[in-house]
Design a protein around this motif. Sequence first.
Motif, short mmCIF file in Angstrom:
data_model
loop_
_atom_site.label_atom_id
_atom_site.label_comp_id
_atom_site.label_asym_id
_atom_site.label_seq_id
_atom_site.Cartn_x
_atom_site.Cartn_y
_atom_site.Cartn_z
N THR A 130 55.29 -41.38 91.27
CA THR A 130 54.72 -42.60 90.69
C THR A 130 54.67 -42.55 89.17
OG1 THR A 130 52.42 -41.79 90.70
CG2 THR A 130 53.25 -42.80 92.72
N GLU A 170 64.61 -50.84 87.11
CA GLU A 170 63.81 -51.38 88.22
C GLU A 170 62.89 -50.31 88.80
OE1 GLU A 170 66.82 -54.89 89.87
OE2 GLU A 170 66.80 -52.93 90.84
N GLN A 171 63.41 -49.10 88.97
CA GLN A 171 62.59 -48.01 89.49
C GLN A 171 61.53 -47.59 88.47
OE1 GLN A 171 62.86 -46.99 92.73
NE2 GLN A 171 64.30 -48.71 92.76
N SER A 220 60.15 -49.30 86.01
CA SER A 220 59.12 -50.30 85.74
C SER A 220 58.03 -50.33 86.81
CB SER A 220 59.75 -51.69 85.60
OG SER A 220 60.33 -52.12 86.82
N LYS A 221 58.27 -49.72 87.97
CA LYS A 221 57.26 -49.65 89.03
C LYS A 221 56.29 -48.50 88.80
CE LYS A 221 60.56 -51.21 92.58
NZ LYS A 221 61.28 -50.78 93.81
N ARG A 222 56.62 -47.61 87.86
CA ARG A 222 55.86 -46.37 87.71
C ARG A 222 54.75 -46.49 86.67
NH1 ARG A 222 59.57 -41.20 88.92
NH2 ARG A 222 60.87 -42.06 90.59
N ALA A 244 52.74 -57.84 91.34
CA ALA A 244 52.35 -57.45 92.69
C ALA A 244 51.47 -58.50 93.35
CB ALA A 244 51.61 -56.11 92.65
N PRO A 298 56.55 -54.60 87.31
CA PRO A 298 57.86 -54.26 87.86
C PRO A 298 58.85 -55.39 87.56
CG PRO A 298 56.12 -54.00 89.50
CD PRO A 298 55.53 -54.74 88.35
#
Length: 663
Positions: free
Chosen positions: A350, A421-422, A424-426, A473, A499
């Motif tokens: 994460t 993309e990956q 920006s989720k962290r 989200a 994200p």
Amino acid sequence: MPLPKSLRRQTASSSASQTRRKPCRICHNLDPRSHPSSVYHTESSKEATASLTLVLDALSLSKTKDPAEGGCRFCGVLIHALDAFFEGWRGCRQRINVDLKEKGSIKVGIDGDKWKGELVEIYTTSASRAPWPTLGTAHHIPANAGSDDTFDFARRCVQDCLTNPKHVACKLPSKSSIASPKRLLDVGRIAAPIRLIDTQGKSFQYVTLSHCWGSGHTLTATKSNWQKLASNIRFDALPPLFQDAIIITRQLGLRYLWIDSLCIIQDSVRDWETESSKMGAIYENSYVTISATNSGDGGARCLVDRWKPIKIDYENTTGKAFVICARRMLEHHPDLKEGHPARPMGPLATRAWVLQEHVLSTRVLHYTATELLFECKTSYRCECLPSRKAYPTTPALIPKAIAKKSKTHDPVWDAWHHMVEQYSKRDLTVPGDKLPAISGIAAKIKEATGSSYIAGVWKDNLAADLLWSASPASSSDSNRYAMDAYRAPSFSWTSLNVPVTYYTPDEEEREAFRSSIILLSSSISATGLNPLGAVSQASLKLRGPTVHALLSASQRDGIWEYALLIKGTSAISISPDCLLVEEDITVDASCVGKTVRRAHARNELSSFKAPVMCIGIARYDSWTSGLVLGISKRGAPIWERLGTFAAGIEAFQKADETTTQIA
């Protein structure tokens, strides 16, 4: 945890009676064959194997009769395994997915967030006979991550990568041409003191640690304690995770270890900026990266006991007893169909900084809750799947994209979008690290393409890069607001904590894609020593089609929706970057009009209709995609991004070609 005696001790007559029945309508007797949805794969010229995915209702399965009362013994196996590992599953209203493969293990998962990514694997051991013909074995996983077997597996993986002639992408430059980090931890001799050394530009073979700092105390190097750490560091004074990293380094036969918190002077801005800007090379040039995937901070070891399997007693229709095993596992394997790499699960997955540590490393050992995973730039292996396979891997993302480059399309840009993309989720502990924490990947992309980098977007792929979309989200998420402090220009995805996604065109659409803009000029000011890191300002001056419109905001079912109103067209829904507010435009303390801006948490939200400008960025046949802009607080002619839109080209039939500055 044995099954009830009623399942194990049935009379031969009742067993024979059950055998004559049709397969269970719920679980199909856990047989992948002869089901309407069975799929047959020809793996050799002699035989075909079957696979089957069953989707079961949790409520229906939990109400299955006891086998002694005529219930299905195979459903009983599923229920027993689920009871052991998924507490509370009987009361949930979720689907249960059962993946069956002939001569393979059975994998069972439950939909929903509670057990997302977790599976139960049901199998038989190689030492025992299968209780029914289609059930297969599974590889043994040692009970502890610090076992001799696991260390042997780690050494085999690394050595095979180093010596295998097919691992061309994994070969590092000659030792003499690799610059080591400025500092390393000398850990290799048990009798000698552990200490920090200054490498003085010399080359060393070293291991890197990828880890979560966490919110607790972490041992760090500072201006005041550097000399003491260079003299002696007691092993028992180190955080437990650092102790494990030292043990692993020694087990791999190496002497030097790089840990960011100890090898960078944390209270020296100059040292941090200098060394953090080299992190990409530090991880790429290391012998191997130890990824403490399941450790949330320095107090959580990675050499720990794994989740233990259980045994299920089972009797077949003739009364013969068998032992079936079941274990909890994480859904980590690469997805060959989609081309996605392995997905190690744990707190470390994460963290934003960690993405580039794994993307840029040449070899990675992932210590997860269930087993050890190995990735390099060529292959993937794990303890439950130890055979060497050319699966997609995270370290191979950039090298493979570079190798696929063609005259008509550069896959490097697709790889960049996938990584953004990956990323920006962290999560980031320090918001200002958004650009620095991906600067190592940016350096690799720059090296591969020669393109100019402008705070998260690339000059040579500008149209596609500008068309990122925010995907908040939920409507109540605090990240749906603009940041109070400046971090990046509004045209960059790094300006927000959300994200983001990019539209992925199919081949036909890719051929039709045409940029509608010309970059006239750009400006960017870095705040530190890393030219690809934090910025104090950046702007783009574009020439492209623009139209003026009204942006309306309205709330429905508690969710704010935004639409463009352009004369002569229907309302066009937009994808907002975050929540938006109407504001007055003031010049010399007098109000001269209205505009729309990104909302801050302190703003009161309300419905509005206010003027904005739209700039067409690219066209796909009869569609145009672009940005919605509001006037900057600095005043016209500077604009700031509010969101993206996609509409038929008729919306831009009366567009004017203008010069627009976006900051």
